[in-house]
Design a protein around this motif. Structure first.
Motif, PDB file in Angstrom:
ATOM      1  N   TYR A 127       0.836  -1.192   0.000  1.00 36.42           N
ATOM      2  CA  TYR A 127       0.000   0.000   0.000  1.00 36.42           C
ATOM      3  C   TYR A 127       0.873   1.245   0.000  1.00 36.42           C
TER       4      TYR A 127
ATOM      5  N   GLN B 201       0.630   5.262   1.085  1.00 34.44           N
ATOM      6  CA  GLN B 201      -0.172   6.205   1.858  1.00 34.44           C
ATOM      7  C   GLN B 201       0.409   7.595   1.717  1.00 34.44           C
TER       8      GLN B 201
ATOM      9  N   LYS C 146      -4.126  10.840   3.975  1.00 33.79           N
ATOM     10  CA  LYS C 146      -5.053   9.956   3.259  1.00 33.79           C
ATOM     11  C   LYS C 146      -4.951   8.520   3.776  1.00 33.79           C
ATOM     12  N   GLY C 147      -5.918   7.723   3.387  1.00 28.63           N
ATOM     13  CA  GLY C 147      -5.866   6.314   3.723  1.00 28.63           C
ATOM     14  C   GLY C 147      -4.934   5.566   2.783  1.00 28.63           C
ATOM     15  N   PRO C 148      -4.447   4.388   3.195  1.00 25.32           N
ATOM     16  CA  PRO C 148      -3.585   3.587   2.311  1.00 25.32           C
ATOM     17  C   PRO C 148      -4.317   3.176   1.045  1.00 25.32           C
TER      18      PRO C 148
ATOM     19  N   LEU D 289      -3.964   0.440  -2.294  1.00 21.70           N
ATOM     20  CA  LEU D 289      -3.256  -0.716  -2.849  1.00 21.70           C
ATOM     21  C   LEU D 289      -2.541  -0.325  -4.143  1.00 21.70           C
TER      22      LEU D 289
ATOM     23  N   PHE E 251       3.515   0.580   2.882  1.00 22.65           N
ATOM     24  CA  PHE E 251       3.293  -0.498   3.848  1.00 22.65           C
ATOM     25  C   PHE E 251       3.185  -1.826   3.124  1.00 22.65           C
TER      26      PHE E 251
ATOM     27  N   PHE F 240       0.167  -5.850   9.103  1.00 22.15           N
ATOM     28  CA  PHE F 240       0.921  -4.829   8.397  1.00 22.15           C
ATOM     29  C   PHE F 240       2.335  -4.672   8.945  1.00 22.15           C
ATOM     30  N   GLY F 241       3.262  -4.298   8.054  1.00 21.07           N
ATOM     31  CA  GLY F 241       4.565  -3.832   8.484  1.00 21.07           C
ATOM     32  C   GLY F 241       4.452  -2.417   9.038  1.00 21.07           C
TER      33      GLY F 241
END
Lengths: 113, 112
Positions: A36, A38, A42-44, A46, A89, A103-104
């Motif tokens: 992802y 980001q 904002k949101g992540p 894909l 991410f 998630f990392g």
């Protein structure tokens, strides 16, 4: 549960150079690995994903590789551009956890013009 | 389509107050998720739902509650806000396949 580690935490590259971000995972049941991007505030979103039955996947300047034996996967961005600057991410999804994602901790990529 | 929407965008709470973070998706997705994102950390799963009437705990559920009465809505409830709940909260949804997760824009919550 699954543990995903991501390196490096920050990365600076010159415009036009390549960037590589690496992740490792612990659960051999993981079979789906999305990446992802980001942007600030904002949101992540894909950008690319890979499943465990594939070793590599490419989409224009972005590629992902997966080594199931070593339990690691990597994101490769070639010919970087300033608009690639963001936090990236990785994530892993074990097949036995009912669609949970792990998630990392993220990599902040800065592309210097 | 609006995708995944979240309200409010920002909120400041006092310790002990309660609030509900709203999440709505218009993609008819079965699966919905709530994550929190702390500085320098990845996203941690709070709760998720595989369909209306079904919810389950994620990695960090303590201090939160959820409900899923419709396919579209998945609100997150904080009953007794604590400073440790200061974070950015993201809602996400997916269909069962092809697994692309769509995220909302986030809610930045501060508890003081």
């Amino acid at each position: 549960g699954e543990n995903v580690e991501q390196h490096p935490s920050t990365l600076s590259v010159q415009e036009g150079d390549s960037a590589v971000i690496k992740c490792t995972y612990s659960d051999s049941a993981s079979n789906y690995f999305p990446w992802y991007k980001q942007e600030l505030g904002k949101g992540p979103q894909l950008i690319i994903d890979i499943r465990s039955n594939v070793g590599e996947k490419k989409d224009q300047r972005i590629a992902v590789t997966l080594n199931k034996t070593a339990k690691h996967f990597s994101l490769h961005i070639t010919e970087t551009q300033p608009e690639d600057s963001a936090v990236y991410f990785c994530a892993a999804q074990p097949s036995n956890t009912g669609n949970q994602f792990y998630f990392g901790t993220g990599t902040s990529l800065t592309v210097i013009p | 389509n609006a995708g995944v929407t979240q309200t409010p965008k920002f909120r400041i709470l006092k310790i002990g107050q309660s609030m509900t973070l709203q999440c709505t998706q218009d993609m008819n997705h079965n699966y919905m998720y709530w994550y929190r994102q702390d500085p320098g950390m990845g996203l941690k799963l709070i709760y998720y739902s595989v369909g209306a009437g079904i919810t389950d705990k994620g990695e960090v559920p303590n201090g939160y509650n959820v409900s899923r009465s419709t396919t579209e809505d998945f609100p997150l409830r904080l009953e007794l806000a604590a400073p440790s709940q200061t974070s950015v909260y993201f809602c996400a949804s997916i269909n069962k396949a092809p697994y692309e997760q769509y995220f909302g824009p986030g809610t930045r919550l501060t508890v003081t």
